[in-house]
Design a protein around this motif. Sequence first.
Motif, PDB file in Angstrom:
ATOM      1  N   ILE A   1      -5.591   5.303  -2.161  1.00  0.00           N
ATOM      2  CA  ILE A   1      -5.749   4.350  -3.268  1.00  0.00           C
ATOM      3  C   ILE A   1      -7.228   4.194  -3.636  1.00  0.00           C
ATOM      4  O   ILE A   1      -7.613   4.241  -4.807  1.00  0.00           O
ATOM      5  CB  ILE A   1      -5.147   2.968  -2.886  1.00  0.00           C
TER       6      ILE A   1
ATOM      7  N   LYS B   1       0.815  -1.229   0.000  1.00  0.00           N
ATOM      8  CA  LYS B   1       0.000   0.000   0.000  1.00  0.00           C
ATOM      9  C   LYS B   1       0.841   1.269   0.000  1.00  0.00           C
ATOM     10  O   LYS B   1       0.483   2.257  -0.631  1.00  0.00           O
ATOM     11  CB  LYS B   1      -0.962   0.009   1.174  1.00  0.00           C
TER      12      LYS B   1
ATOM     13  N   ALA C   1      -3.560  -4.473  -1.399  1.00  0.00           N
ATOM     14  CA  ALA C   1      -2.994  -3.253  -0.824  1.00  0.00           C
ATOM     15  C   ALA C   1      -4.029  -2.449  -0.037  1.00  0.00           C
ATOM     16  O   ALA C   1      -3.688  -1.590   0.769  1.00  0.00           O
ATOM     17  CB  ALA C   1      -2.381  -2.388  -1.925  1.00  0.00           C
ATOM     18  N   VAL C   2      -5.303  -2.710  -0.280  1.00  0.00           N
ATOM     19  CA  VAL C   2      -6.362  -2.004   0.443  1.00  0.00           C
ATOM     20  C   VAL C   2      -7.253  -2.998   1.145  1.00  0.00           C
ATOM     21  O   VAL C   2      -7.824  -3.888   0.516  1.00  0.00           O
ATOM     22  CB  VAL C   2      -7.224  -1.156  -0.518  1.00  0.00           C
TER      23      VAL C   2
ATOM     24  N   ARG D   1      -2.999   5.864   3.591  1.00  0.00           N
ATOM     25  CA  ARG D   1      -2.502   5.295   2.331  1.00  0.00           C
ATOM     26  C   ARG D   1      -3.608   4.530   1.611  1.00  0.00           C
ATOM     27  O   ARG D   1      -3.770   4.616   0.404  1.00  0.00           O
ATOM     28  CB  ARG D   1      -1.315   4.369   2.616  1.00  0.00           C
ATOM     29  N   LYS D   2      -4.380   3.790   2.411  1.00  0.00           N
ATOM     30  CA  LYS D   2      -5.441   2.997   1.794  1.00  0.00           C
ATOM     31  C   LYS D   2      -6.544   3.879   1.219  1.00  0.00           C
ATOM     32  O   LYS D   2      -7.071   3.604   0.139  1.00  0.00           O
ATOM     33  CB  LYS D   2      -6.017   2.025   2.830  1.00  0.00           C
TER      34      LYS D   2
END
Lengths: 432, 432
Positions: free
Chosen positions: B214, B111, B137-138, B210-211
């Motif tokens: 995205i 992520k 990543a999420v 960060r998530k």
Amino acid sequence: MEENKIKENKIKVALLGLGTVGTGVYKLIHRRGDVMERTIGAELEIFRILVHSLKKERPGIDASLLTDNWQEILADDEIQIVIEVMGGIEPARTMILDALHAGKHVVTANKDLVAEYGKELLDAAEAGKCDFLFEAAVAGGIPIIRPLKQCLAGNEISEVIGIVNGTTNYILTKMFEDNMSFEEALAKATELGYAEADPTADVEGLDAGRKVAIMASIAFHSRVVFKDVYTEGITKITSKDIAYAKEFDSVIKLLGVAHNTENGIEVGVYPMLLNKDHPLASVRDSFNAVFVHGDAVDDAMFYGRGAGELPTASAVMGDIIDVARDIQYHCNGRISCTCYKELPIKDFDDVKNKFFLRMQVKNQPGVLACIAKVFGDHKVSIARVVQKHAKENEAELVIVTDKVKEYHLKDALGELRGIDSILDISSLIREY
Amino acid sequence: MEENKIKENKIKVALLGLGTVGTGVYKLIHRRGDVMERTIGAELEIFRILVHSLKKERPGIDASLLTDNWQEILADDEIQIVIEVMGGIEPARTMILDALHAGKHVVTANKDLVAEYGKELLDAAEAGKCDFLFEAAVAGGIPIIRPLKQCLAGNEISEVIGIVNGTTNYILTKMFEDNMSFEEALAKATELGYAEADPTADVEGLDAGRKVAIMASIAFHSRVVFKDVYTEGITKITSKDIAYAKEFDSVIKLLGVAHNTENGIEVGVYPMLLNKDHPLASVRDSFNAVFVHGDAVDDAMFYGRGAGELPTASAVMGDIIDVARDIQYHCNGRISCTCYKELPIKDFDDVKNKFFLRMQVKNQPGVLACIAKVFGDHKVSIARVVQKHAKENEAELVIVTDKVKEYHLKDALGELRGIDSILDISSLIREY
């Protein structure tokens, strides 16, 4: 992409049916014109709309697109995608098969059809190297088929449980939160347009049964059809049951339940007592949700609108966009039938469940001993007994069993019904 | 499929990293051998595993696969898919770019990297006609990227709100349900391995930030990077705040919040008071969930495990299977970057929120009038005021505002802090 592949700049589709969902799809295709061009590099054009009557007034619809002639659509090689949103088995089934044989891709929202003829349709798609997608057939707008076939494809899924009928969830919510009776809540649902004039398919669990058949097929990689699904509706749920559910920190939900066990697939639809901490317990009103357990992902849940013009059209549109991407990349048929196993369906009598029972008995010594003996004789073990509302001659007993086979419980109840001191067995609800 | 296309019967992959997620992926690829052959028609073979140290004992791992030489993997034309599960920016970024330039498809769970260098990596994938997938990543195992890019592609998404950090959700759940203090709950989370030795990235909202960057990029079709995200953690949440939340029929959750508004994208991570009827309110313990609102689908939510060896590996495995399908159908790159807009990011000072404020004031006439005047001067309108725990000289005021711009509230608080009769402003939490 290899050099010899040419992308289309216009993809023509035909809409079969212009009811609630069809109208939603029509609106959405127009609303998302820019998105189509930018994500798939082609314009999406509704080229023909098949309707039953050309005479009906259809405000907001371009009348020049309407036709009542299926053969005209079928024969038109320019039409690459057929969107079936008429519902029902025939003529939808024949039209979809014709379309697939003619090399046209098909998107449908038709749960009745997929639950009964899914294999035939997927086989036809595979033979014709076509896409056949039906995300909208289960739980309306909620993404569930693609997550199962793609995102969770690395899992061995052992359990799929869904609240997949909005009408009954609305009714049970009103009974629970506003203390309505079943009849009052059904009347309210009819008034709001959630329930149809004949609510049988909803309240008896048939609609949910079709959806759970489709989901179980995909989750367990083995074909489950509607007739495999045991169904039981919510018409017998009373305010008293709801009150007991509250006392037990639970709710009552109509659940589509599918388990993949060592001895076969268990699949049914029935009301269940569900602890309020379970993620499905907080799914209120007409919302739907599907809970999945996989060996890698653990618990997962998908929540949203299970019906309605635009939510269902959202799912249809997602499928259309995927077909269009496949057309652009020359990879139609990339994901087809994933039922590569042939698992047995377990006889529902052999399925194990916990039961909540409410019974009226004579208020006299020895009754509980008698009930306990009958249960014991039939291998039904009792987890809890609560005596309630004892009047002079009559008492109400609430019994919760451990997990027992359906037929053991059925046999025990048969015997109990023959006993004088047992006046009535008024509720029998499974417990999650 | 056209005649000239040949399907692979074996697809070779390299694993970069063998930590928690890498081990999960290793296990899952072995566990699902039969599925791969039957769904994608090819065997999936782990051909090389890149590790930092070749000397470390790795029970259950075939040691002959291990290498510490990235160039060897990069140069090996037999390896078609690279699975990056090392984490961190470098060397992951360089390796992924190298792999994509070399025509290898990449699946990652990283992520940090995608939130910062997503565009660069997706551009490289597109240039190399490769797949670059990052479902893991999420929100770990929860399917969210594919649902957004495919199932909900027909929607204009206006809102994405997620509980996307399991550690903080666990801490807040313990504070809420077991009346723990923040410190006690953090200690418990550390003991259980939910929190790292340095919990900053979790408790300060950086991981969630960060998530949400995205997810916002994908949902709104416009690039959002981590530095665009306003972040605020949960370290200041007290037991008293939790008690007030209960009184208001609410919970406190750390939410990643993204809105697509007419004036730009609003994006932040902060604790919020959330009414207990909201679907996110019942997401307990270390579970994650992402709530989405689209113009067609209406409300939808995706729930599950946001971290952990096998849940994260489940998402990685879903991506690998998709890449393998693309390889078999020669359509890699079928779904790449979907950020075709360039929307502005709104300055967080201009974002409107409701606020819950708790302040200690002198218990004397005129204080409330004074506060109300300061708020009024700064365009902050008050929805509710409750006076609590008035002692002889001191009173506690709880104020809930209407929706106000962040900077107006900030200015008002600045002025209030300079007033003698206001002893302390002890809590400031946004309300959903």
